[in-house]
Scaffold this active site. Sequence first.
Site, PDB file in Angstrom:
ATOM      1  N   LYS A 278       0.842  -1.191   0.000  1.00 27.46           N
ATOM      2  CA  LYS A 278       0.000   0.000   0.000  1.00 27.46           C
ATOM      3  C   LYS A 278       0.880   1.245   0.000  1.00 27.46           C
ATOM      4  O   LYS A 278       2.022   1.189   0.462  1.00 27.46           O
ATOM      5  CB  LYS A 278      -0.828   0.030   1.292  1.00 27.46           C
ATOM      6  N   ARG A 352     -10.412 -11.382   1.996  1.00 27.32           N
ATOM      7  CA  ARG A 352     -11.272 -12.432   1.450  1.00 27.32           C
ATOM      8  C   ARG A 352     -10.597 -13.799   1.522  1.00 27.32           C
ATOM      9  O   ARG A 352     -11.271 -14.820   1.619  1.00 27.32           O
ATOM     10  CB  ARG A 352     -11.711 -12.064   0.026  1.00 27.32           C
TER      11      ARG A 352
HETATM   12  N1  BES Z   1      -8.015  -3.628   4.448  1.00 24.54           N
HETATM   13  C1  BES Z   1      -8.205  -3.190   3.113  1.00 24.54           C
HETATM   14  C2  BES Z   1      -9.481  -2.371   2.936  1.00 24.54           C
HETATM   15  C3  BES Z   1      -9.509  -1.034   3.643  1.00 24.54           C
HETATM   16  C4  BES Z   1      -9.020   0.089   3.021  1.00 24.54           C
HETATM   17  C5  BES Z   1     -10.103  -0.918   4.876  1.00 24.54           C
HETATM   18  C6  BES Z   1      -9.089   1.316   3.662  1.00 24.54           C
HETATM   19  C7  BES Z   1     -10.168   0.306   5.512  1.00 24.54           C
HETATM   20  C8  BES Z   1      -9.671   1.415   4.898  1.00 24.54           C
HETATM   21  C9  BES Z   1      -8.286  -4.405   2.182  1.00 24.54           C
HETATM   22  O1  BES Z   1      -7.537  -5.493   2.550  1.00 24.54           O
HETATM   23  C10 BES Z   1      -7.829  -3.958   0.840  1.00 24.54           C
HETATM   24  O2  BES Z   1      -6.695  -3.612   0.727  1.00 24.54           O
HETATM   25  N2  BES Z   1      -8.724  -3.990  -0.162  1.00 24.54           N
HETATM   26  C11 BES Z   1      -8.414  -3.617  -1.486  1.00 24.54           C
HETATM   27  C12 BES Z   1      -8.889  -4.697  -2.399  1.00 24.54           C
HETATM   28  C13 BES Z   1      -8.428  -4.549  -3.823  1.00 24.54           C
HETATM   29  C14 BES Z   1      -6.912  -4.755  -3.906  1.00 24.54           C
HETATM   30  C15 BES Z   1      -9.140  -5.554  -4.687  1.00 24.54           C
HETATM   31  C16 BES Z   1      -9.128  -2.312  -1.799  1.00 24.54           C
HETATM   32  O3  BES Z   1     -10.256  -2.111  -1.376  1.00 24.54           O
HETATM   33  O4  BES Z   1      -8.501  -1.448  -2.411  1.00 24.54           O
HETATM   34 MN    MN Z   2      -5.537  -5.304   1.903  1.00 25.12          MN
END
Ligand code: BES
Ligand code: MN
Length: 508
Positions: A278, A352
Site C-alpha cells: 500500500k 477475502r
Molecule cells: N483492508 C483493506 C481495505 C480497507 C481500506 C479498509 C481502507 C479500511 C480502509 C483491504 O484489505 C484492501 O486492501 N482492499 C483492497 C482490495 C483490492 C486490492 C481488490 C481495496 O479495497 O482497495
Molecule cells: Mn488489503
Amino acid sequence: MQIQFSKNTIPSNGTVVILIAQEAKAKKASLGKIAKVLDKKLGGGISKAIKTSRFDAAQDKILEIIAPANTKLSRIVLLGIGSPLKATAQTFKELGGGLTKILNNKTENAFCIVDDIDVKDLHKEEIAANIGMGALLGAYKFDKYKTKKKDEKPELKELVILTEKADKAKAHYATLSKVAEGVLLARDLVNEPSNVMTPIKLANEAAKLKALGVVIEVLDEKKMQKLGMEALLGVGKGSAHPPRLVAMFWNGKKTNKKADACFVGKGVTFDSGGISLKPGNNMEAMKGDMAGAAVVIGVMKALAGRKAKVNIAGVIGTAENMPSGTAIKPGDVVKTASGKTVAVLNTDAEGRLVLADALWYAQKKFKPDCIIDIATLTGGMLTTFGNNMYAGLFSNDDTLSEELTNSGKKVGEKLWRLPTDDVYDKMIDSPIADMQNMGNARGASGTVGAKFIERFVDKGVKWAHVDIAEIAWNEKGTALSPKWATAFGVRLLDSFAADYIEKKHKKK
Ligand code: BES
Ligand code: MN
Ligand code: ZN
C-alpha cells in the site's frame, strides 16, 4: 466511569443535569415537575435563564447556570431532548454520551435527573438506563500509552442518575452495560497498535471469554496446515507473527447445542498490502484491519455477559499481511480448505482469503443456517458512502437483509444493501484457477469482494457480509464513540441476536 442509580431527590450540592423536553407546537422548553420545584427555589432563576438565553430544549442543546443563587449547587445544566414524541432508546444513549463531553473537564461527578421526561414507549427506568449506557460509551478513552496527564482539569468519574424506581433502572442497566462492555473491549482491541495486537495476542484475548462460559478453540499454524488452509496461511506467510483461527461458542439455550447463527470476523492485525504494498500515506490506520474480528469477540462477550438465550458461534481468522522473502506473491495460486483454488492477483485483497478459510471452518464445525461475516474489506466503501455513514450490506437473503437493516437502524449502526448480481461473480473467474482474488475491471470492489466470499458459503445457508471499511474507525468521534475505534457491529449484531433469535426462541 462509574454509573450509579439513586432515588429521585434534588441534590443539595454539586452539578445537576436535568433533561428538558421541547413542546411540540411552540418549540420551546417545557419545564417538568422537578425543574419547576428547583426553579421556585431559585426564585425563578431557571425560567429567567431560559428566557434570556432562548434555550429551546432542542436535542443536545444545553443551558448552563453556574453557581445559582439560594442553593449550594455549583451548576445546573439543562439538557434538551427535543420532542419526546421522537425520542427513542437511541436518543437517550446519544444524550448520555453527549453529556459526558459537556461535563468532562468541569466536574468529577454529577447527578442527572430524568424523571421530568415522558416518552410513550419508554419507561423512566429505561430512559435512565439508556442515559447510563450512552455515558459509558461516550466516556471511552484509549490513553494507556500516555505517560503524562494533559492538565489538571477534573475528569468526569461518576454519574449518578436519579429516578423514582432506581432499582428497576439498575436492573435494566445491568443488561445494557454488558453490551457496552463488549463494545469497549472491541474498541480496545482495535485501538491497540499492531506491534502489541498480533494474531497470537488477538487469539489470547478471545480465549479470555472462557471465563464467561464461552467455549473456545484456537487453531495454530500447524493445525491449519493439516486442514489445508493455504489461503489464510498464505496471507500470514510474510510475517514474523504466525496466524491463528479462533472458534467461539456461546451455548445460551440449555436445551440444545445447534448454532442459530455464526458470526465470522476478518482479523488482519496489520495490512501493509503485502508485496502489493500500500502507499505509505495513512498506512498506520491498517492496524485497525482486524476490526471485524474484534467486533465478533466483542459481541460474544456481550452475549455471554448478558446471558443471552441464543446459541451463537463466532469464528475469527487472524494474520498479519507483510511483504518479505517468504510472503505470498501476485500470481501465486493457493488451495483453500474447501478445496477451491485461488489465484492471488493482488496480495492486498487478503481479507477475502482469510475469510474463505474461516467461513469454511465455521460451516464445517457449527453447521449454522445463518452466517454473517464482518470485515474491513474494501476501501471502496468510503467512495460509496462517505466517511462514517453506513456499512455495506451484501446478502443472499432478503429477510436476513431486512432484519439486519432494522437492527442497525435501532442502534444507530446503519447498513445499506448493495448489489450481489451474478454478473459480478463472473469477474472473479480465473484462467488458471477456480477463481482470482480480484476482478479485472475497476469499480464495484465491495460487490466483487462479497461475491468472492459468497463462493465459500454452502448451499442453503443464509449469508450476509457486512463491509465495515471506513466505519470501523472514526477520525472525528461522535457522541457515543470518541476518536478512532468505533466497534461498529457489536451493538448491531447483539441487537440482531436479541430481536431475531432470542425473541423467536421465547415465542416457541
Ligand atoms: N483492508 C483493506 C481495505 C480497507 C481500506 C479498509 C481502507 C479500511 C480502509 C483491504 O484489505 C484492501 O486492501 N482492499 C483492497 C482490495 C483490492 C486490492 C481488490 C481495496 O479495497 O482497495
Ligand atoms: Mn488489503
Ligand atoms: Zn485488509
